[in-house]
Design a protein around this motif. Sequence first.
Motif, PDB file in Angstrom:
ATOM      1  N   VAL A  76       5.761  26.418 -10.408  1.00  0.00           N
ATOM      2  CA  VAL A  76       5.067  26.226 -11.681  1.00  0.00           C
ATOM      3  C   VAL A  76       5.009  24.741 -12.020  1.00  0.00           C
ATOM      4  N   ILE A  77       6.145  24.072 -11.862  1.00  0.00           N
ATOM      5  CA  ILE A  77       6.183  22.637 -12.157  1.00  0.00           C
ATOM      6  C   ILE A  77       5.332  21.852 -11.160  1.00  0.00           C
ATOM      7  N   SER A  78       5.502  22.159  -9.858  1.00  0.00           N
ATOM      8  CA  SER A  78       4.791  21.342  -8.870  1.00  0.00           C
ATOM      9  C   SER A  78       3.281  21.527  -9.003  1.00  0.00           C
ATOM     10  N   THR A  79       2.825  22.771  -9.284  1.00  0.00           N
ATOM     11  CA  THR A  79       1.372  22.934  -9.372  1.00  0.00           C
ATOM     12  C   THR A  79       0.810  22.305 -10.650  1.00  0.00           C
ATOM     13  N   ILE A  80       1.605  22.271 -11.729  1.00  0.00           N
ATOM     14  CA  ILE A  80       1.134  21.546 -12.918  1.00  0.00           C
ATOM     15  C   ILE A  80       0.913  20.084 -12.561  1.00  0.00           C
ATOM     16  N   MET A  81       1.894  19.493 -11.870  1.00  0.00           N
ATOM     17  CA  MET A  81       1.756  18.078 -11.480  1.00  0.00           C
ATOM     18  C   MET A  81       0.561  17.893 -10.550  1.00  0.00           C
ATOM     19  N   LEU A  82       0.444  18.793  -9.558  1.00  0.00           N
ATOM     20  CA  LEU A  82      -0.636  18.653  -8.578  1.00  0.00           C
ATOM     21  C   LEU A  82      -2.009  18.784  -9.244  1.00  0.00           C
ATOM     22  N   ASN A  83      -2.096  19.635 -10.274  1.00  0.00           N
ATOM     23  CA  ASN A  83      -3.358  19.738 -11.020  1.00  0.00           C
ATOM     24  C   ASN A  83      -3.789  18.397 -11.562  1.00  0.00           C
ATOM     25  N   TRP A  84      -2.865  17.748 -12.262  1.00  0.00           N
ATOM     26  CA  TRP A  84      -3.258  16.520 -12.956  1.00  0.00           C
ATOM     27  C   TRP A  84      -3.436  15.383 -11.977  1.00  0.00           C
ATOM     28  N   ILE A  85      -2.702  15.419 -10.861  1.00  0.00           N
ATOM     29  CA  ILE A  85      -2.936  14.409  -9.829  1.00  0.00           C
ATOM     30  C   ILE A  85      -4.363  14.556  -9.299  1.00  0.00           C
ATOM     31  N   ALA A  86      -4.749  15.793  -8.952  1.00  0.00           N
ATOM     32  CA  ALA A  86      -6.089  16.010  -8.390  1.00  0.00           C
ATOM     33  C   ALA A  86      -7.169  15.661  -9.400  1.00  0.00           C
ATOM     34  N   VAL A  87      -6.998  16.160 -10.633  1.00  0.00           N
ATOM     35  CA  VAL A  87      -8.046  15.942 -11.635  1.00  0.00           C
ATOM     36  C   VAL A  87      -8.216  14.455 -11.912  1.00  0.00           C
ATOM     37  N   ASN A  88      -7.101  13.733 -12.063  1.00  0.00           N
ATOM     38  CA  ASN A  88      -7.214  12.303 -12.367  1.00  0.00           C
ATOM     39  C   ASN A  88      -7.764  11.513 -11.197  1.00  0.00           C
ATOM     40  N   LEU A  89      -7.256  11.792 -10.001  1.00  0.00           N
ATOM     41  CA  LEU A  89      -7.739  11.036  -8.842  1.00  0.00           C
ATOM     42  C   LEU A  89      -9.218  11.292  -8.612  1.00  0.00           C
ATOM     43  N   ILE A  90      -9.643  12.533  -8.781  1.00  0.00           N
ATOM     44  CA  ILE A  90     -11.026  12.863  -8.444  1.00  0.00           C
ATOM     45  C   ILE A  90     -11.974  12.515  -9.589  1.00  0.00           C
ATOM     46  N   GLU A  91     -11.657  13.033 -10.805  1.00  0.00           N
ATOM     47  CA  GLU A  91     -12.628  12.818 -11.883  1.00  0.00           C
ATOM     48  C   GLU A  91     -12.611  11.394 -12.421  1.00  0.00           C
ATOM     49  N   ASN A  92     -11.430  10.754 -12.402  1.00  0.00           N
ATOM     50  CA  ASN A  92     -11.365   9.411 -12.989  1.00  0.00           C
ATOM     51  C   ASN A  92     -11.410   8.291 -11.965  1.00  0.00           C
ATOM     52  N   TRP A  93     -11.429   8.647 -10.685  1.00  0.00           N
ATOM     53  CA  TRP A  93     -11.518   7.588  -9.704  1.00  0.00           C
ATOM     54  C   TRP A  93     -12.654   7.859  -8.719  1.00  0.00           C
ATOM     55  N   LEU A  94     -12.487   8.859  -7.859  1.00  0.00           N
ATOM     56  CA  LEU A  94     -13.458   9.052  -6.782  1.00  0.00           C
ATOM     57  C   LEU A  94     -14.874   9.275  -7.316  1.00  0.00           C
ATOM     58  N   VAL A  95     -14.999  10.171  -8.309  1.00  0.00           N
ATOM     59  CA  VAL A  95     -16.332  10.530  -8.768  1.00  0.00           C
ATOM     60  C   VAL A  95     -16.963   9.420  -9.610  1.00  0.00           C
ATOM     61  N   THR A  96     -16.107   8.608 -10.277  1.00  0.00           N
ATOM     62  CA  THR A  96     -16.685   7.500 -11.046  1.00  0.00           C
ATOM     63  C   THR A  96     -16.729   6.220 -10.221  1.00  0.00           C
ATOM     64  N   GLY A  97     -16.064   6.213  -9.064  1.00  0.00           N
ATOM     65  CA  GLY A  97     -16.009   5.001  -8.252  1.00  0.00           C
ATOM     66  C   GLY A  97     -16.686   5.168  -6.908  1.00  0.00           C
ATOM     67  N   PRO A  98     -15.897   5.293  -5.848  1.00  0.00           N
ATOM     68  CA  PRO A  98     -16.437   5.273  -4.489  1.00  0.00           C
ATOM     69  C   PRO A  98     -17.522   6.315  -4.226  1.00  0.00           C
ATOM     70  N   LEU A  99     -17.385   7.499  -4.848  1.00  0.00           N
ATOM     71  CA  LEU A  99     -18.335   8.565  -4.513  1.00  0.00           C
ATOM     72  C   LEU A  99     -19.423   8.724  -5.564  1.00  0.00           C
ATOM     73  N   ARG A 100     -19.502   7.797  -6.477  1.00  0.00           N
ATOM     74  CA  ARG A 100     -20.483   7.923  -7.546  1.00  0.00           C
ATOM     75  C   ARG A 100     -21.898   7.924  -6.984  1.00  0.00           C
ATOM     76  N   ALA A 101     -22.770   8.709  -7.641  1.00  0.00           N
ATOM     77  CA  ALA A 101     -24.146   8.837  -7.169  1.00  0.00           C
ATOM     78  C   ALA A 101     -24.834   7.484  -7.149  1.00  0.00           C
TER      79      ALA A 101
END
Lengths: 373, 309
Positions: A153-178
């Motif tokens: 329960v704890i690890s997946t909560i952490m993994l959620n926010w790691i994925a969401v932040n890395l992807i939505e706030n970095w990859l999608v707004t940075g390197p992979l942006r349209a």
Amino acid sequence: MKRVFHGALPSLLSIALALAICFVALALSRSDVHLATDAYAQMIFGGVGDFPSFTESGRWGVLTRPWGESTSRAALLLLTGLSVAVAFSVGLFNIGAQGQMTVGALLAAVVGAHVSLPAGIHPLVGLLCAALAGAAYGSIAAVLKVRRGVHEVISTIMLNWIAVNLIENWLVTGPLRAHSEGTVSIAGTDQILPTAELPRLLSDGSRIHLGFPIAVLIALALWAWLSRLRHGFETRAVGLGPEAARTAGIPVERRIYQAMALSGALAGLAGGVLVLGTEFRFPAVLGAPYGFDGIAIALIGQNHPIGVAVSALFFGILRAGGTRMQLLGVHKSFPELIQGLALLFVAARYVWRKLLSGRAARPSPRSSEVQRA
Amino acid sequence: MLELLEALVWSTLEFAPALIFAALGAVLSERSGTVNVGVEGMMRVGAFAAAAFALVMPTPLAVLLGMAAGALFAAIHAVLCISWRSDQVISGMALNLVALAGITFLLESMFGPSTSPSIAQLGRSGFGPLAQVPLLRALSGHTALTWLAAVLALAFHLVLGRTPVGLRIRAVGEKPSAAATVGVDVIRLRYLCVIGSGALAGLGGAALSTATLDRFEHNMPAGLGFMAVAAMVFGRWSPLGAFGAAAFFAFGRAVQIGLESSFPSVSDVVPKGVLLALPYFLTLVVLTLQGKKSRAPAALGTPWEPEAR
């Protein structure tokens, strides 16, 4: 049949109670019972099709368009719901469907936009990559659980926010942006190629796509696997009592790894279906938290693949109808309130069992597991 | 350089209270044996209630009502988990979903889709002459909640570690049957702890809507409740540990915001998303290193069944 009905009764009563409470809340907040009735009618017609209007005009569009909206939502709810249910069957609580889904959606968006393949194969490859990404991400929690004893329960909560932040706030707004076209800047990743889109089942006027049939087939396959095949049986045995299962010679760790990978794959697939079926890109924000909804869908469906399918379709219909309720000034998240309350009532299993059978409930399969962790 | 440091300290102190209150709330509930992943939802309820009540009454009073709303919401969790022996994680996640959709519904039907009207923020106290001294300047001009957060963490540490009540709370979380045999009312104490946890989470939410900002925004608290749970785990379920972790995470957030505004070029090297993911990643690393020697209370997640002793 009677046994099935009896098993489903707590969920059905919970949904009925949630619907009733929300109806009263709506009527009170607008001090208008008529509006609440109207809103509920819109919610149903917006989900299953506007039959009164169909009999009047005879246009199929008023039926098929709602079908597209409700099945595309139901497909996502079903896949994330199955993801949570599979993890439950092995005794793990996968709160991480959201993160696994986000990872899957990203992979599908990348494969859809940057790999060129023939039309027939492209969506399949995209979905496969999404599922693999989700499986890999889900497996992290399983490895941490088995090797290091980190509660999932704890690890997946952490993994959620790691994925969401890395992807939505970095990859999608940075390197992979349209790539922006001229001065117009586009949010999210590049649009996927037309070959990668999931085929639509009814060509025009409805967004109903292959995602829902795929999800239903997976639900049936999972049902067969869990109830009829040896591996599925062993998985459930691990969920009910890992120590007993180990004594019986079941490879407990391997079953946990497999179930968690499967759970992650299903959530990743949901992300793939979202991107290839309706969004056609990784949007700036992934939208509704379908991964968290999966928890509600799985539990309301009593963690049974068929039950999950029914509950996903029901809430898919309500949520598609929710957009139509907006015409009456009711926020489109209203069906999510119904869903959340229903989950809350389902959570009180002890009381339902007591009320329905007059005797105290047995402890749930998970309680011993939590204690151990 | 000095100015940068001041700015960082200042915004850490602005941002930290919400996280600290919520993390302390999580500690209170979990030390008494009840898992609380519903902090996010309790914060949301508190934030909304405080902002809504502040429209019609003085803000400090509204903050208290925000706390009460969080406590009331947590009472549902208490009934489900303690009396009805529901799965505690399920109950917490259900409360999160209900708070997410329910508050959206209330916000829409009371104020419109995106925010509540702006309200009078909590009063800020300057330090008079101290406000001119470099560095110390950063400590001036915060709301009372900032200082309450620090005091509360210390008080909590003392109560939990040095008083009979604290001993009982810990006993109920570690070995409820032993506590019961010496006459502790396990059920009652767990109820009080879960409800108190909701009050603290509600206070954290209220800090967001009345001190950090001056209104309720539709996505509040935007994952802060989960970060509070991370802070609790990172701080090994101890009040001072949770306080330190929450302050550290808040400092991280301040660094991220500070970098974004004053050194935009840095965000090309270290992207914002990486900084945002860092607290969760660190928590995961710490958990992995701790391995099986986790400090979680022994009876965490197990309902207390007097007849099954």
